[in-house]
Design an enzyme around this catalytic site. Structure first.
Site, PDB file in Angstrom:
ATOM      1  N   CYS A 110       0.771  -1.229  -0.071  1.00 42.70           N
ATOM      2  CA  CYS A 110      -0.137   0.126   0.092  1.00 42.70           C
ATOM      3  C   CYS A 110       0.603   1.173   0.016  1.00 42.70           C
ATOM      4  CB  CYS A 110      -1.112  -0.092   1.073  1.00 42.70           C
ATOM      5  SG  CYS A 110      -2.249   1.128   0.935  1.00 42.70           S
ATOM      6  N   HIS A 196      -3.681  -4.817   1.077  1.00 45.35           N
ATOM      7  CA  HIS A 196      -3.378  -5.122   2.182  1.00 45.35           C
ATOM      8  C   HIS A 196      -3.508  -6.626   2.487  1.00 45.35           C
ATOM      9  CE1 HIS A 196      -2.445  -1.238   4.134  1.00 45.35           C
ATOM     10  NE2 HIS A 196      -3.223  -0.672   3.265  1.00 45.35           N
ATOM     11  N   GLU A 198      -2.210  -8.332   4.626  1.00 46.80           N
ATOM     12  CA  GLU A 198      -2.084  -8.526   6.063  1.00 46.80           C
ATOM     13  C   GLU A 198      -3.340  -8.253   7.015  1.00 46.80           C
ATOM     14  OE1 GLU A 198      -1.313  -4.103   5.996  1.00 46.80           O
ATOM     15  OE2 GLU A 198      -0.997  -5.868   4.689  1.00 46.80           O
TER      16      GLU A 198
END
Length: 249
Positions: A110, A196, A198
């Site tokens: 990002c 993202h 994660e």
């Protein structure tokens, strides 16, 4: 790099997570450690011994790792703007350039994806289409399908800034209608995604809620994101591609 020692990854923390996420993981280093360990243990070949360190580059301009003591850098996401000229952002861009010159591999996520784009001279700015949030589909190129092991990438998003195009030396990996450069790759140099990997339902829901509460997000944008917050996503597969990139010959 030899098989006798761990893969040394320095996470350059470009922000701190939201409160509930911070209470669980501590920092973005904790969050990415959990993801990368899950990716390593789920590998179809063999797990990788990881040595992961965290470096707060926002609040400490002297927290950077020594490039000869790491195998790869991971630049995290951030609420900040990658094309601003705050001292810490300028230092991060400069460090990214030096890392590439030193043949230290870089993973960008990002904001980190955008910093990498800026470091290699590609335009970064605000998307005229607004915010892209929660799980979206990214169409992959043939190289993207090969690297990620996916036909279509499903990934959490939380951004309105984008890298406008692909750097001349980059191999395009993915795009969608919102953003042309959703993922890019240069062998033995960098791999980066706009989304993202994660994030999960709880993390994205907390961000959506908090940003609606303070007026950053409209009710309409919040409700649209919440509808897709629990959608299946490919975070672990993307992280496996990151680890494979870090170790490629």
């Amino acid at each position: 790099m030899t098989s006798q020692r761990p893969l040394r990854i320095a996470v350059l923390e470009c922000d701190t997570p939201q409160p509930q996420t911070r209470a669980r993981f501590g920092s973005y280093t904790g969050l990415f450690t959990a993801l990368l360990q899950q990716a390593s243990s789920s590998s179809s070949t063999s797990s990788t011994d990881l040595h992961i360190t965290g470096h707060d580059v926002v609040n400490n301009l002297y927290s950077y790792p020594s490039l000869d003591e790491v195998d790869a850098l991971l630049l995290t996401g951030s609420r900040h703007t990658a094309y601003d000229n705050d001292p810490w952002i300028l230092k991060l861009v400069d460090f990214t350039k030096r890392a590439l010159e030193a043949n230290c591999r870089i993973v960008g996520v990002c904001f980190g994806h955008q910093i990498l784009g800026r470091a290699v001279g590609t335009g970064v700015g605000k998307c005229e289409k607004g915010w892209e949030v929660a799980v979206t589909d990214v169409s992959l190129t043939e190289k993207g399908k090969e690297l990620f092991g996916l036909d279509v990438m499903r990934i959490h998003q939380m951004h309105r800034d984008i890298v406008f195009d692909f750097p001349p030396d980059a191999i395009p990996l993915g795009s969608n209608a919102f953003c042309t450069n959703q993922a890019m790759y240069k062998p033995n140099a960098y791999i980066a995604v706009q989304g993202h990997p994660e994030y999960n339902e709880e993390i994205i829901s907390e961000i959506l809620f908090n940003r609606r509460t303070v007026g950053i997000f409209t009710d309409e944008l919040y409700e649209d994101g919440i509808k897709r917050a629990a959608a299946p996503h490919d975070g672990v597969a993307i992280a496996r591609a990151f680890l494979k990139f870090m170790q490629e010959g």
